[in-house]
Design a protein around this motif. Sequence first.
Motif, PDB file in Angstrom:
ATOM      1  N   ILE A   6       0.796  -0.804  -0.342  1.00 10.20           N
ATOM      2  CA  ILE A   6      -0.007  -0.018  -0.036  1.00 10.20           C
ATOM      3  C   ILE A   6       0.892   0.957   0.168  1.00 10.20           C
ATOM      4  O   ILE A   6       0.037   2.310   0.126  1.00 10.20           O
ATOM      5  N   MET A   7       2.134   1.048   0.613  1.00 10.64           N
ATOM      6  CA  MET A   7       2.938   2.318  -0.041  1.00 10.64           C
ATOM      7  C   MET A   7       3.540   3.174  -1.421  1.00 10.64           C
ATOM      8  O   MET A   7       2.765   2.312  -2.314  1.00 10.64           O
ATOM      9  N   VAL A   8       2.983   4.487  -1.098  1.00  6.99           N
ATOM     10  CA  VAL A   8       3.631   4.923  -2.131  1.00  6.99           C
ATOM     11  C   VAL A   8       4.995   5.160  -2.401  1.00  6.99           C
ATOM     12  O   VAL A   8       5.413   5.011  -1.333  1.00  6.99           O
ATOM     13  N   SER A   9       5.450   4.585  -3.101  1.00  4.73           N
ATOM     14  CA  SER A   9       7.219   4.707  -3.533  1.00  4.73           C
ATOM     15  C   SER A   9       7.738   5.353  -4.470  1.00  4.73           C
ATOM     16  O   SER A   9       8.690   5.863  -4.647  1.00  4.73           O
ATOM     17  N   ASN A  10       7.488   6.469  -5.063  1.00  3.70           N
ATOM     18  CA  ASN A  10       7.759   7.875  -5.390  1.00  3.70           C
ATOM     19  C   ASN A  10       7.724   8.779  -4.597  1.00  3.70           C
ATOM     20  O   ASN A  10       6.922  10.092  -4.196  1.00  3.70           O
ATOM     21  N   VAL A  11       8.325   8.617  -3.242  1.00  6.34           N
ATOM     22  CA  VAL A  11       9.091   9.573  -2.260  1.00  6.34           C
ATOM     23  C   VAL A  11       9.958  10.619  -2.886  1.00  6.34           C
ATOM     24  O   VAL A  11      10.695  11.194  -2.866  1.00  6.34           O
ATOM     25  N   ILE A  12       9.425  11.903  -2.107  1.00  6.52           N
ATOM     26  CA  ILE A  12      10.445  12.966  -2.479  1.00  6.52           C
ATOM     27  C   ILE A  12      10.826  12.963  -1.254  1.00  6.52           C
ATOM     28  O   ILE A  12      10.170  13.326  -0.424  1.00  6.52           O
ATOM     29  N   CYS A  13      11.563  13.464  -1.163  1.00  4.43           N
ATOM     30  CA  CYS A  13      13.540  13.478   0.250  1.00  4.43           C
ATOM     31  C   CYS A  13      13.301  15.138   0.386  1.00  4.43           C
ATOM     32  O   CYS A  13      13.470  15.849  -1.140  1.00  4.43           O
ATOM     33  N   VAL A  14      13.265  15.785   1.264  1.00  2.00           N
ATOM     34  CA  VAL A  14      14.768  16.691   1.003  1.00  2.00           C
ATOM     35  C   VAL A  14      16.091  16.598   1.849  1.00  2.00           C
ATOM     36  O   VAL A  14      15.909  15.959   3.214  1.00  2.00           O
ATOM     37  N   ASP A  15      16.806  17.224   1.737  1.00  2.00           N
ATOM     38  CA  ASP A  15      18.463  17.397   2.269  1.00  2.00           C
ATOM     39  C   ASP A  15      17.552  17.705   3.727  1.00  2.00           C
ATOM     40  O   ASP A  15      16.914  19.046   3.836  1.00  2.00           O
ATOM     41  N   MET A  16      18.817  17.805   4.668  1.00  6.48           N
ATOM     42  CA  MET A  16      18.618  18.277   6.150  1.00  6.48           C
ATOM     43  C   MET A  16      18.839  20.204   6.549  1.00  6.48           C
ATOM     44  O   MET A  16      18.084  20.478   6.967  1.00  6.48           O
ATOM     45  N   ASP A  17      19.776  20.317   5.264  1.00  6.21           N
ATOM     46  CA  ASP A  17      20.039  21.396   5.020  1.00  6.21           C
ATOM     47  C   ASP A  17      19.022  22.743   4.433  1.00  6.21           C
ATOM     48  O   ASP A  17      19.370  23.954   3.981  1.00  6.21           O
ATOM     49  N   GLU A  18      18.047  22.147   3.607  1.00  7.05           N
ATOM     50  CA  GLU A  18      16.757  22.579   2.720  1.00  7.05           C
ATOM     51  C   GLU A  18      16.602  23.493   3.825  1.00  7.05           C
ATOM     52  O   GLU A  18      16.158  23.680   4.203  1.00  7.05           O
ATOM     53  N   ARG A  19      16.400  24.627   2.910  1.00  8.99           N
ATOM     54  CA  ARG A  19      15.327  25.431   3.721  1.00  8.99           C
ATOM     55  C   ARG A  19      13.938  25.911   4.191  1.00  8.99           C
ATOM     56  O   ARG A  19      13.181  25.349   2.876  1.00  8.99           O
ATOM     57  N   VAL A  20      13.747  26.269   4.707  1.00  7.99           N
ATOM     58  CA  VAL A  20      12.086  26.345   4.923  1.00  7.99           C
ATOM     59  C   VAL A  20      11.178  26.922   3.253  1.00  7.99           C
ATOM     60  O   VAL A  20      10.262  26.017   2.990  1.00  7.99           O
ATOM     61  N   PRO A  21      11.242  28.013   2.779  1.00 14.09           N
ATOM     62  CA  PRO A  21      10.163  28.338   2.158  1.00 14.09           C
ATOM     63  C   PRO A  21      10.968  27.062   1.275  1.00 14.09           C
ATOM     64  O   PRO A  21       8.977  26.963   0.308  1.00 14.09           O
ATOM     65  N   HIS A  30       3.276  20.041  -4.895  1.00 14.75           N
ATOM     66  CA  HIS A  30       2.986  18.717  -5.027  1.00 14.75           C
ATOM     67  C   HIS A  30       1.518  17.661  -3.644  1.00 14.75           C
ATOM     68  O   HIS A  30       1.483  16.528  -4.070  1.00 14.75           O
ATOM     69  N   GLY A  31       1.322  19.173  -2.859  1.00 16.44           N
ATOM     70  CA  GLY A  31       0.095  18.191  -2.032  1.00 16.44           C
ATOM     71  C   GLY A  31      -0.003  17.459  -0.804  1.00 16.44           C
ATOM     72  O   GLY A  31      -0.769  16.911  -1.227  1.00 16.44           O
ATOM     73  N   PHE A  32       1.499  17.935  -0.921  1.00 14.38           N
ATOM     74  CA  PHE A  32       1.669  17.039   0.356  1.00 14.38           C
ATOM     75  C   PHE A  32       1.459  17.268   1.371  1.00 14.38           C
ATOM     76  O   PHE A  32       1.444  18.126   1.975  1.00 14.38           O
ATOM     77  N   HIS A  33       1.316  15.955   2.455  1.00 17.56           N
ATOM     78  CA  HIS A  33       1.717  16.584   4.197  1.00 17.56           C
ATOM     79  C   HIS A  33       2.584  16.057   4.835  1.00 17.56           C
ATOM     80  O   HIS A  33       2.773  16.659   5.569  1.00 17.56           O
ATOM     81  N   HIS A  34       3.793  15.392   4.303  1.00 20.19           N
ATOM     82  CA  HIS A  34       4.769  15.144   5.599  1.00 20.19           C
ATOM     83  C   HIS A  34       5.749  14.863   4.063  1.00 20.19           C
ATOM     84  O   HIS A  34       5.941  14.503   2.992  1.00 20.19           O
ATOM     85  N   LEU A  35       7.294  14.882   4.431  1.00 20.46           N
ATOM     86  CA  LEU A  35       7.831  15.645   4.050  1.00 20.46           C
ATOM     87  C   LEU A  35       8.988  14.195   4.434  1.00 20.46           C
ATOM     88  O   LEU A  35       9.842  15.138   5.532  1.00 20.46           O
ATOM     89  N   PRO A  36       9.702  13.371   4.274  1.00 14.34           N
ATOM     90  CA  PRO A  36      10.990  12.721   4.663  1.00 14.34           C
ATOM     91  C   PRO A  36      12.343  13.547   4.487  1.00 14.34           C
ATOM     92  O   PRO A  36      11.913  14.235   3.678  1.00 14.34           O
ATOM     93  N   VAL A  37      13.116  14.060   5.305  1.00 15.81           N
ATOM     94  CA  VAL A  37      14.497  14.031   5.788  1.00 15.81           C
ATOM     95  C   VAL A  37      15.712  13.286   5.397  1.00 15.81           C
ATOM     96  O   VAL A  37      15.428  12.020   6.484  1.00 15.81           O
ATOM     97  N   THR A  38      16.488  14.028   4.711  1.00 12.94           N
ATOM     98  CA  THR A  38      17.653  12.539   4.657  1.00 12.94           C
ATOM     99  C   THR A  38      19.312  13.210   4.924  1.00 12.94           C
ATOM    100  O   THR A  38      18.892  14.397   4.807  1.00 12.94           O
ATOM    101  N   GLU A  39      19.820  12.996   5.197  1.00 11.80           N
ATOM    102  CA  GLU A  39      21.086  12.759   5.472  1.00 11.80           C
ATOM    103  C   GLU A  39      21.842  11.819   4.710  1.00 11.80           C
ATOM    104  O   GLU A  39      21.802  10.687   5.245  1.00 11.80           O
TER     105      GLU A  39
END
Length: 133
Positions: A6-21, A30-39
């Motif tokens: 059931i997972m959505v597999s095309n996940v957009i992630c952001v880097d730890m240093d990505e800025r709030v804007p 993208h109409g998302f409510h959550h973004l994984p953060v990666t390093e």
Amino acid sequence: MKAQDIMVSNVICVDMDERVPEVKNLLQQHGFHHLPVTENDRLVGIISDRDILRLVSPFIDSVSEQARDIDTLNRAAHQIMTRQPIRVKADTPVTEILTWLKKVDISCVPVVDEEDHVIGIITWRDLVNHAKF
């Protein structure tokens, strides 16, 4: 049924240093409510639209805007993310995911591989869409 079913597999992630804007823009675009953060391509946190709402000053782009309001936009993802989010593997049973969502009062769980690379995400909406009544 397992997470991989059931997972959505095309996940957009952001880097730890990505800025709030940029984080805010990705959520809105993208109409998302959550973004994984990666390093180094490994999951280290998660940011929700609620985290952004709590952080960003309501005075941005208003007559009352001050320098401290603009400063809220200069923060990096690692400063506002939830660290060490609950995560599951692809073979985790959906019943276990439901238990986590209820027990910890969260609305999504990232799905990771053995090296903690994000391979999917499951939200409560995904669970509702796959529910059999």
